[in-house]
Design an enzyme around this catalytic site. Structure first.
Site, PDB file in Angstrom:
ATOM      1  N   VAL B  18       9.763   4.342   1.433  1.00 12.36           N
ATOM      2  CA  VAL B  18       8.933   5.459   0.977  1.00 12.36           C
ATOM      3  C   VAL B  18       9.605   6.787   1.307  1.00 12.36           C
ATOM      4  CG1 VAL B  18       6.700   6.622   1.213  1.00 12.36           C
ATOM      5  CG2 VAL B  18       6.794   4.130   1.114  1.00 12.36           C
ATOM      6  N   CYS B 132      -1.319   2.102  -1.536  1.00  8.83           N
ATOM      7  CA  CYS B 132      -0.721   2.181  -2.876  1.00  8.83           C
ATOM      8  C   CYS B 132      -1.579   1.530  -3.952  1.00  8.83           C
ATOM      9  CB  CYS B 132       0.670   1.537  -2.868  1.00  8.83           C
ATOM     10  SG  CYS B 132       0.732  -0.052  -2.000  1.00  8.83           S
ATOM     11  N   GLN B 159       1.508  -7.245  -7.056  1.00  6.39           N
ATOM     12  CA  GLN B 159       2.152  -6.193  -6.287  1.00  6.39           C
ATOM     13  C   GLN B 159       3.636  -6.435  -6.030  1.00  6.39           C
ATOM     14  OE1 GLN B 159      -1.929  -5.598  -3.802  1.00  6.39           O
ATOM     15  NE2 GLN B 159      -0.236  -4.365  -3.042  1.00  6.39           N
ATOM     16  N   ARG B 245       1.286 -10.800  -3.804  1.00  7.33           N
ATOM     17  CA  ARG B 245       2.662 -10.276  -3.818  1.00  7.33           C
ATOM     18  C   ARG B 245       3.479 -11.083  -4.814  1.00  7.33           C
ATOM     19  NH1 ARG B 245       3.841  -5.646  -1.578  1.00  7.33           N
ATOM     20  NH2 ARG B 245       3.317  -6.261   0.553  1.00  7.33           N
ATOM     21  N   HIS B 252       3.243  -1.697  -8.908  1.00  7.42           N
ATOM     22  CA  HIS B 252       2.138  -2.644  -8.835  1.00  7.42           C
ATOM     23  C   HIS B 252       1.413  -2.669 -10.180  1.00  7.42           C
ATOM     24  CE1 HIS B 252       2.940  -2.779  -4.695  1.00  7.42           C
ATOM     25  NE2 HIS B 252       1.994  -1.996  -4.221  1.00  7.42           N
TER      26      HIS B 252
END
Lengths: 350, 350
Positions: B18, B132, B159, B245, B252
């Site tokens: 990030v 997120c 995701q 995931r 996502h």
């Protein structure tokens, strides 16, 4: 399966992704075969395939291919079934059809043996095998419908590329390699062969399986909605589906929300219903990170269920995660189960 | 952003997945930086990073790092935020925290600018950036809430691995290569670093993001449920989430079912509400196979919505497919937007 009588079996679409699993399953389940005929399109005819130590030459499918056949397992696309299934029936074969050609035909039973085996006996020569994503869901929901009643289902799917056939598997492999090597991704097949646009599946998610209908749903989504009602004998149950293709090779996963009719059902009672059902394996222990995944279920015939929990707001709502090998329970194994049932129950002859 | 005044900015967690996107976004949005400080753990201190043609040496985060800082963007894990955010505030900085540390703190606003920008001004030095998967969903649902009211949301997520950090991206890459070369998959990190069991993510789907709670939901699922209510100022809306995931790197996707309060809303009205909303791009034309995907949205700041259609049974139910870059709108861009709003509205000083 153990029986003294043996049967002449034809596999139509023997060279395809499901065809290979049909042969694997017939072998593994020791299906009572007398003569085996492997059929395909003209293009694939002449190929040689091994079965139980013997080499078979794949033959082009013609109406005459079905002379003397007892059971014909079709998995070569809807148009092939439309053309040849009636020819097979005319010659006395019983067809188990793994395409969408006859699924919604009111004269044709649509069967998941754990759910509606008795429907098989109503056949007029053709029994339809449901869509892969439908099969595993209704198998998991059957004990819930039986014990608690069921008013509503909302499913989002996570579907493997093998559902789109061998060429799609090659595309996933080729694109994945290209991506990892920093090359451009070329898409020529997925989401749907023959459609105008193709998008990369490698390291991506495509919210389109099969073609779009006028109502904005894809045909895959409508299959799940309509087939579920037919198989479960419930026109009133609300079913909604969003179907998504994902970059893995085998096994579909489904995030399912279901509302039961009975009040006061606990998550433990829900789990207990699932774990006692035939063909279903409960893999559900969050504390020990136990839940099914596509990789863990690949190559197995069962339907695996985990992540069962009660909705936090709706007293009658439950969430579950359903995973199964889309080429086995979702296709080949379900078809072979239907064939076994035909024999076991003496439903071959009408 | 255009302003004459310039600000001292610290990025905590500058070497992470990030952090890199924070720098990229500050640059791209031309954020009015006076001095920039790149902070990290002791382990990553000393690394050099480029920003707008200048090389910066990453420094270890200490309480004194925040002397003279106006805005501190935190994205280095909850424990780092718990330890250093109060130190930054004590020294006069305003913290935008992209961890779960303060999100549900009633004293801390939790903000997606398109949804609840005005909450920023209630801050006491810390503004929390939501999870997120929550951000993109509430951004898409805000125009629906405004125009039609909203009683219920059921979401299943798809995701990307980047949400689990740079090491998880390496794991996906390594495992994918191994799988394609027919080697064994070794899992050492996902689904959750530090958990007992690890499962391969390559060509698989893992229905676990973050640790399990006692109620059988994962922490990620509870974040989506609780954060949505806080951001949208609606304690009564029903929210259910299943978080999964998947083997892609960025963005996502979410399959969202929503029930509105207003009667008679059409799919066209629903689409129109979405397409007129700030920060949202409607990509929805099934006839031409137009819908967003993780690959098509990667690297973009907007939230993309497609596959909008009415439920076939529930007159107030709608389905949609929401995709956004989880490191941009889901993290860095949302944080920088909050920082821009602090400046633009003179909300830096209390």
């Amino acid at each position: 399966m153990t029986t003294t009588q043996r049967y002449n079996v034809a596999v139509v679409g023997a060279t395809g992704a499901v065809g290979a699993k049909m042969l694997e399953t017939l072998d593994k389940k020791n299906f009572p075969i007398n003569e085996l005929y492997l059929l395909s399109s003209k293009r694939s005819a002449g190929k040689e395939l091994e079965f139980q130590g013997k080499t078979y030459t794949v033959q082009e499918t013609t109406p005459e291919s079905f002379e003397g056949i007892d059971i014909a397992l079709f998995s070569a696309g809807g148009s092939v079934s439309k053309k040849f299934a009636p020819e097979a029936v005319k010659r006395g074969a019983v067809v188990v059809d793994n395409t969408s050609a006859y699924r919604m035909d009111p004269e044709v039973p649509l069967v998941v043996p754990e759910v509606n085996e008795a429907d098989i006996k109503t056949h007029n020569g053709i029994i339809a095998n449901p869509n892969c994503s439908t099969i595993q869901m209704v198998a998991a929901l059957k004990p819930i419908q039986d014990q608690f009643g069921m008013s509503r289902v909302i499913v989002s799917t996570y579907q493997a590329v093998s559902g789109a056939g061998n060429e799609a598997l090659d595309e996933l492999r080729t694109q994945s390699k290209a991506f990892l090597e920093g090359e451009n991704l070329e898409a020529e097949l997925l989401p749907v062969s023959g459609e105008k646009h193709h998008y990369p599946i490698a390291f991506n998610a495509l919210p389109q399986i099969d073609v779009f209908q006028e109502n904005g749903y894809t045909f895959e989504e409508m299959k799940m909605i309509n087939e579920t009602k037919k198989i479960m004998h419930d026109d009133k149950v609300h079913v909604a589906a969003t179907c998504v293709r994902l970059p893995f090779f085998t096994s579909h996963a489904e995030s399912v929300y279901v509302e039961v009719n009975k009040e006061g059902v606990t998550a433990d009672q829900f789990k207990s219903a699932i774990s006692n059902a035939e063909g279903i394996v409960l893999e559900d222990d969050p504390e020990n990170q136990v839940y099914p995944t596509p990789l863990s279920s690949a190559g197995k015939c069962d339907v695996f269920v985990g992540r069962i929990r009660k909705d936090l707001d709706n007293e009658k709502g439950f969430h579950l995660w359903v995973v199964s090998d889309n080429l086995l329970k979702g296709a080949a194994w379900n078809s072979v189960q239907i064939a076994e049932s035909l024999i076991k129950n003496n439903w071959l002859q009408k």
